[in-house]
Design a protein around this motif. Structure first.
Motif, PDB file in Angstrom:
ATOM      1  N   PRO A  69      41.966  48.652  43.477  1.00 58.67           N
ATOM      2  CA  PRO A  69      41.601  49.954  43.682  1.00 58.67           C
ATOM      3  C   PRO A  69      41.630  50.280  45.122  1.00 58.67           C
ATOM      4  CG  PRO A  69      39.810  48.149  43.612  1.00 58.67           C
ATOM      5  CD  PRO A  69      41.222  47.413  43.268  1.00 58.67           C
ATOM      6  N   PHE A  70      41.630  51.514  45.452  1.00 52.49           N
ATOM      7  CA  PHE A  70      41.644  51.997  46.884  1.00 52.49           C
ATOM      8  C   PHE A  70      40.580  53.188  47.120  1.00 52.49           C
ATOM      9  CE2 PHE A  70      45.850  50.117  46.375  1.00 52.49           C
ATOM     10  CZ  PHE A  70      45.909  49.296  47.448  1.00 52.49           C
ATOM     11  N   LYS A  71      40.188  53.652  45.862  1.00 51.95           N
ATOM     12  CA  LYS A  71      39.294  54.890  46.158  1.00 51.95           C
ATOM     13  C   LYS A  71      37.697  54.515  45.644  1.00 51.95           C
ATOM     14  CE  LYS A  71      43.333  57.566  44.869  1.00 51.95           C
ATOM     15  NZ  LYS A  71      44.117  58.689  44.020  1.00 51.95           N
ATOM     16  N   LYS A  72      37.583  53.631  45.028  1.00 55.89           N
ATOM     17  CA  LYS A  72      36.066  53.248  44.726  1.00 55.89           C
ATOM     18  C   LYS A  72      36.240  51.635  45.166  1.00 55.89           C
ATOM     19  CE  LYS A  72      35.237  56.497  41.079  1.00 55.89           C
ATOM     20  NZ  LYS A  72      34.701  56.737  39.998  1.00 55.89           N
ATOM     21  N   ASP A  73      34.628  51.401  45.466  1.00 55.22           N
ATOM     22  CA  ASP A  73      34.313  49.835  45.865  1.00 55.22           C
ATOM     23  C   ASP A  73      34.258  49.177  44.760  1.00 55.22           C
ATOM     24  OD1 ASP A  73      33.986  48.177  47.708  1.00 55.22           O
ATOM     25  OD2 ASP A  73      32.035  48.333  48.309  1.00 55.22           O
ATOM     26  N   MET A  74      35.395  48.690  43.897  1.00 62.01           N
ATOM     27  CA  MET A  74      35.361  47.807  42.893  1.00 62.01           C
ATOM     28  C   MET A  74      36.544  46.588  43.355  1.00 62.01           C
ATOM     29  SD  MET A  74      33.904  48.628  39.992  1.00 62.01           S
ATOM     30  CE  MET A  74      34.951  47.773  38.816  1.00 62.01           C
ATOM     31  N   PRO A  75      36.261  45.328  42.755  1.00 61.96           N
ATOM     32  CA  PRO A  75      37.245  44.325  43.009  1.00 61.96           C
ATOM     33  C   PRO A  75      38.538  44.623  42.504  1.00 61.96           C
ATOM     34  CG  PRO A  75      35.517  43.997  41.282  1.00 61.96           C
ATOM     35  CD  PRO A  75      35.386  45.226  41.741  1.00 61.96           C
ATOM     36  N   MET A  76      39.594  43.869  42.890  1.00 64.62           N
ATOM     37  CA  MET A  76      40.644  44.151  42.522  1.00 64.62           C
ATOM     38  C   MET A  76      40.542  43.109  41.179  1.00 64.62           C
ATOM     39  SD  MET A  76      44.457  42.882  43.790  1.00 64.62           S
ATOM     40  CE  MET A  76      44.147  40.909  43.349  1.00 64.62           C
ATOM     41  N   LEU A  77      41.386  43.616  39.979  1.00 63.00           N
ATOM     42  CA  LEU A  77      41.255  42.807  38.732  1.00 63.00           C
ATOM     43  C   LEU A  77      42.632  42.331  38.510  1.00 63.00           C
ATOM     44  CD1 LEU A  77      40.419  41.908  36.046  1.00 63.00           C
ATOM     45  CD2 LEU A  77      40.848  44.248  35.097  1.00 63.00           C
ATOM     46  N   SER A  78      42.860  41.005  38.611  1.00 62.80           N
ATOM     47  CA  SER A  78      44.139  40.399  38.410  1.00 62.80           C
ATOM     48  C   SER A  78      44.014  39.639  37.098  1.00 62.80           C
ATOM     49  CB  SER A  78      44.709  39.558  39.518  1.00 62.80           C
ATOM     50  OG  SER A  78      45.706  38.807  39.279  1.00 62.80           O
ATOM     51  N   MET A  79      45.027  40.059  36.003  1.00 65.58           N
ATOM     52  CA  MET A  79      45.059  39.291  34.802  1.00 65.58           C
ATOM     53  C   MET A  79      46.635  38.504  34.594  1.00 65.58           C
ATOM     54  SD  MET A  79      42.444  40.961  32.115  1.00 65.58           S
ATOM     55  CE  MET A  79      43.299  42.534  31.600  1.00 65.58           C
ATOM     56  N   ASP A  80      46.384  37.388  34.125  1.00 66.15           N
ATOM     57  CA  ASP A  80      47.674  36.828  33.534  1.00 66.15           C
ATOM     58  C   ASP A  80      47.553  36.228  32.208  1.00 66.15           C
ATOM     59  OD1 ASP A  80      49.232  37.111  35.999  1.00 66.15           O
ATOM     60  OD2 ASP A  80      48.078  35.627  36.996  1.00 66.15           O
ATOM     61  N   PHE A  81      48.168  36.577  31.112  1.00 69.58           N
ATOM     62  CA  PHE A  81      48.038  36.372  29.980  1.00 69.58           C
ATOM     63  C   PHE A  81      49.415  35.664  29.420  1.00 69.58           C
ATOM     64  CE2 PHE A  81      44.048  37.610  28.016  1.00 69.58           C
ATOM     65  CZ  PHE A  81      43.473  38.010  29.057  1.00 69.58           C
ATOM     66  N   MET A  82      49.214  34.203  29.097  1.00 68.08           N
ATOM     67  CA  MET A  82      50.486  33.512  28.932  1.00 68.08           C
ATOM     68  C   MET A  82      50.307  33.087  27.238  1.00 68.08           C
ATOM     69  SD  MET A  82      50.072  31.303  32.435  1.00 68.08           S
ATOM     70  CE  MET A  82      48.423  31.769  32.462  1.00 68.08           C
ATOM     71  N   TYR A  83      51.490  32.907  26.787  1.00 63.81           N
ATOM     72  CA  TYR A  83      51.791  32.716  25.437  1.00 63.81           C
ATOM     73  C   TYR A  83      52.754  31.859  25.249  1.00 63.81           C
ATOM     74  CZ  TYR A  83      49.334  37.025  24.884  1.00 63.81           C
ATOM     75  OH  TYR A  83      48.589  38.230  24.703  1.00 63.81           O
ATOM     76  N   ILE A  84      52.395  30.692  25.095  1.00 66.00           N
ATOM     77  CA  ILE A  84      53.361  29.208  25.324  1.00 66.00           C
ATOM     78  C   ILE A  84      53.381  28.600  23.922  1.00 66.00           C
ATOM     79  CG2 ILE A  84      53.771  27.136  26.503  1.00 66.00           C
ATOM     80  CD1 ILE A  84      51.611  27.894  28.773  1.00 66.00           C
TER      81      ILE A  84
END
Length: 267
Positions: A109-124
């Motif tokens: 986010p750059f326009k609102k004061d939200m945290p960055m959301l980073s998701m990694d979904f792995m299918y092993i």
């Protein structure tokens, strides 16, 4: 003596045939699982994109030379980039490595004061790993308005307490994360994993909807904090970052991060 040598020579083709059969079975097993996992992953991803579109206009951005990234000749990443109206950058990166399929999904986010959301979904094969991390690029995490944002996200976190926790090694960027979910599951839990992916996005978008747009000065400050993290990520490294640095070099990795993965250069 000669008869013994002849017998040994005759045995080799049978041994090689057995090895080839085992390899073929293993390759078929991996291909079968990869196909099933890709279907689940793409379905989950499509639903996530639909969820964002319920709340904001989603505009594709040309990722340019980084749309396809190849490493070591066999490792291929498909990269997509979007602008989320009144929020910021979205990058989506998919990879099929045969035994493992993975999607990386980052809202910066750059326009609102939200945290960055980073998701990694792995299918092993038949196992799953689901990571959802919220990074605080804000001047004051204790400010009342931002504290309310985190409180809203924590409700999402509590909803998945039933899933098995995965331990991760400590890292320098842990200081940025107030909330982080690292979960493990099995193929039978695919619906639950898909729900976690989409709930994270829905929670994020619902919370962002209630926030005002930042002023120009506030945007500049947020961008500076985000850029500082990106620079440190290239300099200090991380599990995924180190793979890119080794294959692409520091300069290209930083260019990719700034232009596409986090989009700091575009905002």
């Amino acid at each position: 003596m000669k008869n013994t040598e002849v017998k040994k020579k005759k045995k080799w083709p049978k041994v090689l045939l057995a090895i080839f059969i085992i390899i073929a079975i293993l390759a078929g097993f991996i291909a079968y699982n990869a196909s099933k996992n890709m279907k689940v992953m793409n379905r989950t991803l499509d639903k996530g994109m639909e969820t964002i579109s319920e709340y904001a206009k989603l505009t594709p951005v040309d990722a340019g030379e980084y749309e396809k990234i190849k490493m070591y000749g066999v490792l291929k990443f498909d990269v997509s980039q979007y602008d989320i109206e009144d929020i910021g950058n979205l990058s989506v990166m998919k990879v099929n490595m045969g035994f493992m399929q993975m999607v990386s999904y980052i809202i910066t986010p750059f326009k609102k004061d939200m945290p960055m959301l980073s998701m990694d979904f792995m299918y092993i094969l038949g196992n799953r790993k689901a990571y959802a991390e919220f990074y605080d690029f804000t001047p004051d995490t204790t400010a009342s308005e931002y504290a309310e944002v985190l409180e809203s996200i924590k409700k999402f976190e509590d909803s998945y307490a039933d899933l098995e926790d995965v331990s991760t090694d400590p890292a320098w960027y842990d200081d940025y994360t107030t909330i982080a979910l690292h979960k493990a599951a099995k193929r039978k839990n695919d619906d639950r994993v898909e729900q976690m992916f989409n709930d994270a996005i829905r929670c994020y978008m619902e919370t962002a909807n209630d926030l005002p747009l930042l002023s120009d000065d506030e945007k500049a400050q947020k961008k500076a904090l985000t850029q500082e993290y990106c620079d440190n990520l290239v300099e200090k490294g991380g599990v995924s970052t180190d793979v890119f640095k080794k294959a692409l070099g520091n300069e290209t990795t930083k260019d990719f991060f700034d232009k596409v993965l986090f989009g700091t250069e575009k905002y």
